[in-house]
Scaffold this active site. Structure first.
Site, short mmCIF file in Angstrom:
data_model
loop_
_atom_site.label_atom_id
_atom_site.label_comp_id
_atom_site.label_asym_id
_atom_site.label_seq_id
_atom_site.Cartn_x
_atom_site.Cartn_y
_atom_site.Cartn_z
N TYR A 186 34.38 44.07 37.98
CA TYR A 186 34.37 42.74 38.56
C TYR A 186 32.99 42.78 39.24
O TYR A 186 31.87 42.93 38.70
CB TYR A 186 35.55 42.62 39.45
CG TYR A 186 36.80 42.17 38.70
CD1 TYR A 186 37.00 40.84 38.26
CD2 TYR A 186 37.86 43.16 38.55
CE1 TYR A 186 38.10 40.61 37.52
CE2 TYR A 186 39.00 42.83 38.06
CZ TYR A 186 39.26 41.49 37.35
OH TYR A 186 40.42 41.38 36.87
N SER A 187 32.90 42.34 40.78
CA SER A 187 31.70 41.99 41.24
C SER A 187 30.81 43.33 41.53
O SER A 187 29.62 43.08 42.17
CB SER A 187 32.29 41.34 42.37
OG SER A 187 32.47 39.73 42.36
N ALA A 188 31.52 44.45 41.46
CA ALA A 188 30.43 45.68 41.46
C ALA A 188 29.47 45.37 40.44
O ALA A 188 28.47 45.99 40.57
CB ALA A 188 31.37 46.88 41.32
#
Length: 390
Positions: A67-69
């Site tokens: 995801y947003s990593a």
């Protein structure tokens, strides 16, 4: 009991103990954690189940969507271009992307895209998902979009749009898609098992996401029963027109199935990076020092990349947040190792960061999405790293 595989250097045994407890007490299903110190791996662990439907085990080479990593990887690409002199973060976006000047955006600098200050968290007209996955329709929609607040006056987490905004600048400057640039300039030199746009050949290595529903859905609870410190957030979740909801409804339909082959194969530089904890930690290690002869940014470029640009109440998340030009900076809720840390979280628990003061790079990836204040899996591992250093 889950079997844990991998290696831990002497002194870092607390990390292994915390990783075991993540399975026995904190709900992990399949996961991996990796820690580098001074350019060398000191923790490399994995275990559990990659696909609960088939029972496929998590192996050394299992790939995980983070995801947003992903934003940390994309920000790194932008800063490489900046250090090379190809991209000026303080220049107007429109210098590189002329169409972006529409609707009063001519003076927005690239840095405000990276630091979530551009006011482009949502679209007046969401783009059909099928078109958004092809890249260009979403870039065109964002170029035409009016800012939802006066750019530069505040910040709010551009959860989905950030990837197309920053990614289009990377594409315009480098002549390559952001996923291709990352593959050529970051993944290849470091031999990283990490992709923004998954090749078909790697599909069978990807774990299956498992979403754990909260015990209590606060949006259905009477307001007077919601803890006071959460009431503003809950009110926003209940309001379909809030930034908190609109930021994740930029495609039509808004729900994106991140397990689908089509979504994983597309380039979503804010949210669909897929790789190993080993790869994510190795990238961060190469940001703060040499890893097998490769360093991604000079000390001066790194200092510029990690300098605080926005801090305070986030207009989307409605909690305090801090950002440099693309990386999250430590907060009370996510202190990482300490004040010099920088990195990025991902939905449901994933985390990658580096701390140059301590020479530490860290990554944790998992397939059970929990999230919320009750999820302490990553925090327990980071605390174990901190104790190992002490």
């Amino acid at each position: 009991m889950t079997t844990i595989h991998g290696e831990v250097a002497p002194g870092f045994e607390p990390v292994r103990a915390a990783f075991v407890e993540n399975f026995s007490r904190r709900g992990d299903l399949g996961a991996a954690v990796c820690v580098y110190r001074d350019g060398r791996p000191v923790v490399d662990l994995w275990g559990g189940v990659a696909d609960p439907e088939t029972g496929r085990p998590w192996t050394r080479d299992t790939l995980q969507l983070v995801y947003s990593a992903t934003k940390g990887a994309t920000a790194t690409a932008a800063h490489i271009l900046a250090e090379r002199g190809a991209l000026d973060l303080d220049a107007p976006v429109a210098k590189y992307w002329p169409e972006f000047a529409a609707n009063g955006k001519a003076d927005i600098p690239v840095r405000w895209l990276l630091s979530h200050q551009a006011g482009l968290v949502a679209l007046d007209r969401p783009v059909p998902l099928r078109k958004a996955l092809t890249w260009y329709p979403m870039a065109e929609a964002l170029a035409a979009q009016r800012p939802l607040w006066t750019p530069g006056t505040t910040h709010g987490y551009h959860g989905r749009t950030w990837g197309w905004l920053v990614g289009e600048v990377i594409r315009r400057v480098s002549g390559r898609s952001p996923g291709r640039f990352f593959a050529d300039e970051i993944a290849a030199p470091l031999r990283l098992d990490f992709f923004i746009g998954l090749p078909t050949s790697e599909r069978d290595r990807v774990s299956r996401m498992v979403h754990q529903r909260p015990d209590v859905d606060l949006t259905t609870v009477p307001t007077e029963s919601v803890p006071e410190e959460l009431r503003e957030q809950v009110a926003a979740w209940r309001d379909p027109d809030s930034f908190s909801n609109r930021a994740y409804a930029v495609t039509d339909p808004p729900e994106i199935d991140f397990d689908s082959p089509e979504v994983q194969a597309a380039e979503l530089p804010a949210s669909n990076g897929i790789g190993t904890a080993r790869a994510l930690a190795r990238m961060y290690a190469a940001l703060i020092g040499e890893v097998d002869g490769v360093r991604l940014l000079s000390p001066a470029a790194l200092a510029s990349a990690t300098e605080e640009q926005a801090a305070g109440k986030d207009q989307v998340m409605l909690v305090p947040s801090r950002f440099s030009s693309g990386y999250m900076l430590p907060t009370k809720a996510n202190p990482m190792i300490g004040p010099s840390s920088f990195g990025h979280t991902g939905r449901g628990g994933s985390l990658g960061f580096a701390d140059p003061k301590h020479g530490i790079a860290f990554a944790y990836v998992m397939n059970r999405v929990i999230g919320g204040s009750d999820d302490v899996r990553a925090a327990s591992l980071v605390d174990a790293v901190r104790r190992s250093l002490a």
